[in-house]
Scaffold this motif. Structure first.
Motif, short mmCIF file in Angstrom:
data_model
loop_
_atom_site.label_atom_id
_atom_site.label_comp_id
_atom_site.label_asym_id
_atom_site.label_seq_id
_atom_site.Cartn_x
_atom_site.Cartn_y
_atom_site.Cartn_z
N MET A 1 43.43 -27.54 -49.99
CA MET A 1 44.51 -26.56 -49.96
C MET A 1 44.34 -25.52 -51.07
SD MET A 1 47.17 -25.67 -48.40
CE MET A 1 48.71 -24.89 -48.54
N GLN A 2 43.97 -25.98 -52.26
CA GLN A 2 43.81 -25.05 -53.38
C GLN A 2 42.64 -24.09 -53.13
OE1 GLN A 2 43.01 -26.87 -57.14
NE2 GLN A 2 43.15 -24.96 -58.25
N ARG A 3 41.55 -24.59 -52.57
CA ARG A 3 40.39 -23.74 -52.28
C ARG A 3 40.77 -22.67 -51.26
NH1 ARG A 3 34.80 -23.24 -52.24
NH2 ARG A 3 33.91 -22.68 -50.25
N ARG A 4 41.53 -23.05 -50.26
CA ARG A 4 41.94 -22.10 -49.23
C ARG A 4 42.83 -21.00 -49.83
NH1 ARG A 4 44.12 -24.93 -44.00
NH2 ARG A 4 42.15 -25.99 -44.30
N THR A 5 43.73 -21.38 -50.70
CA THR A 5 44.60 -20.41 -51.37
C THR A 5 43.79 -19.48 -52.27
OG1 THR A 5 46.40 -22.02 -51.34
CG2 THR A 5 46.63 -20.15 -52.83
N THR A 6 42.84 -20.06 -53.00
CA THR A 6 41.99 -19.27 -53.87
C THR A 6 41.18 -18.27 -53.06
OG1 THR A 6 41.81 -21.13 -55.42
CG2 THR A 6 40.18 -19.38 -55.63
N LEU A 7 40.61 -18.71 -51.95
CA LEU A 7 39.85 -17.80 -51.10
C LEU A 7 40.74 -16.70 -50.53
CD1 LEU A 7 37.37 -20.07 -49.11
CD2 LEU A 7 36.82 -18.27 -50.74
N ALA A 8 41.94 -17.03 -50.13
CA ALA A 8 42.86 -16.02 -49.59
C ALA A 8 43.15 -14.96 -50.64
CB ALA A 8 44.15 -16.68 -49.11
N VAL A 9 43.42 -15.37 -51.86
CA VAL A 9 43.69 -14.41 -52.94
C VAL A 9 42.45 -13.56 -53.21
CG1 VAL A 9 44.17 -14.21 -55.42
CG2 VAL A 9 45.51 -15.78 -54.01
N LEU A 10 41.28 -14.18 -53.25
CA LEU A 10 40.04 -13.43 -53.49
C LEU A 10 39.77 -12.43 -52.37
CD1 LEU A 10 37.66 -16.21 -54.86
CD2 LEU A 10 38.65 -14.31 -56.12
N TYR A 11 40.01 -12.82 -51.13
CA TYR A 11 39.78 -11.91 -50.01
C TYR A 11 40.75 -10.74 -50.04
CZ TYR A 11 36.72 -15.41 -47.87
OH TYR A 11 35.71 -16.29 -47.60
N VAL A 55 34.10 -9.34 -61.62
CA VAL A 55 34.60 -10.71 -61.78
C VAL A 55 34.89 -11.32 -60.42
CG1 VAL A 55 36.49 -12.11 -62.72
CG2 VAL A 55 35.53 -10.24 -64.07
N LEU A 56 35.48 -10.53 -59.51
CA LEU A 56 35.70 -11.02 -58.15
C LEU A 56 34.38 -11.42 -57.50
CD1 LEU A 56 38.26 -8.51 -56.61
CD2 LEU A 56 38.63 -10.91 -57.08
N GLY A 57 33.38 -10.57 -57.66
CA GLY A 57 32.07 -10.85 -57.07
C GLY A 57 31.46 -12.14 -57.60
N ILE A 58 31.54 -12.32 -58.90
CA ILE A 58 30.97 -13.54 -59.50
C ILE A 58 31.70 -14.78 -58.99
CG2 ILE A 58 30.73 -14.78 -61.69
CD1 ILE A 58 30.18 -12.00 -62.98
N ILE A 59 33.02 -14.70 -58.92
CA ILE A 59 33.79 -15.84 -58.42
C ILE A 59 33.42 -16.14 -56.97
CG2 ILE A 59 36.11 -16.66 -57.85
CD1 ILE A 59 37.11 -15.08 -60.31
N LEU A 60 33.33 -15.10 -56.15
CA LEU A 60 32.95 -15.30 -54.75
C LEU A 60 31.56 -15.90 -54.62
CD1 LEU A 60 34.45 -12.06 -53.22
CD2 LEU A 60 35.03 -14.39 -52.53
N LEU A 61 30.61 -15.44 -55.43
CA LEU A 61 29.26 -16.00 -55.38
C LEU A 61 29.27 -17.48 -55.75
CD1 LEU A 61 27.15 -13.10 -56.93
CD2 LEU A 61 27.09 -13.92 -54.57
N ARG A 62 30.09 -17.86 -56.71
CA ARG A 62 30.15 -19.26 -57.13
C ARG A 62 30.87 -20.14 -56.12
NH1 ARG A 62 31.24 -19.09 -63.63
NH2 ARG A 62 29.24 -18.15 -64.15
N MET A 63 31.70 -19.53 -55.26
CA MET A 63 32.41 -20.31 -54.25
C MET A 63 31.46 -20.82 -53.16
SD MET A 63 35.71 -20.37 -55.05
CE MET A 63 36.70 -20.58 -53.61
N GLY A 64 30.33 -20.15 -53.01
CA GLY A 64 29.36 -20.57 -52.01
C GLY A 64 29.69 -20.04 -50.63
#
Length: 92
Positions: A1-11, A55-64
């Motif tokens: 659930m937390q990963r999904r929320t994090t991805l939604a915020v990043l997107y 920073v967004l890009g780096i976080i997205l790259l680390r998310m895989g």
């Protein structure tokens, strides 16, 4: 659930970053388009300046993931290449 929320915020932040570059990018193609800019977006603009597309890009790259990798590289390129280029073009 937390990963999904994090991805939604990043997107959402990534889409907003692309939205910020839209008028300048279309201006390169001689298309005059200026999306509406409500006052509330000023606060989101300030948050984007603090967080930054890099920073967004780096976080997205680390998310895989393939899409996250593509979007992460796009965020980094937009903010490392396009920002200085548009600033240079705006100088008198």
């Amino acid at each position: 659930m937390q990963r999904r929320t994090t991805l939604a915020v990043l997107y959402i932040l990534s889409l907003y970053d692309i939205y910020l570059y839209l008028p300048d990018t279309l201006g390169l193609l001689n298309i005059d388009f200026y999306p509406p800019d409500p006052d509330i977006l000023t606060y989101i603009d300030a948050a984007m300046m603090l967080i930054g597309g890099v920073v967004l890009g780096i976080i997205l790259l680390r998310m895989g993931g393939k899409f996250n990798g593509f979007l992460g590289v796009l965020m980094i390129l937009m903010n490392v290449v396009l920002t200085p280029w548009f600033l240079f073009k705006a100088l008198p």
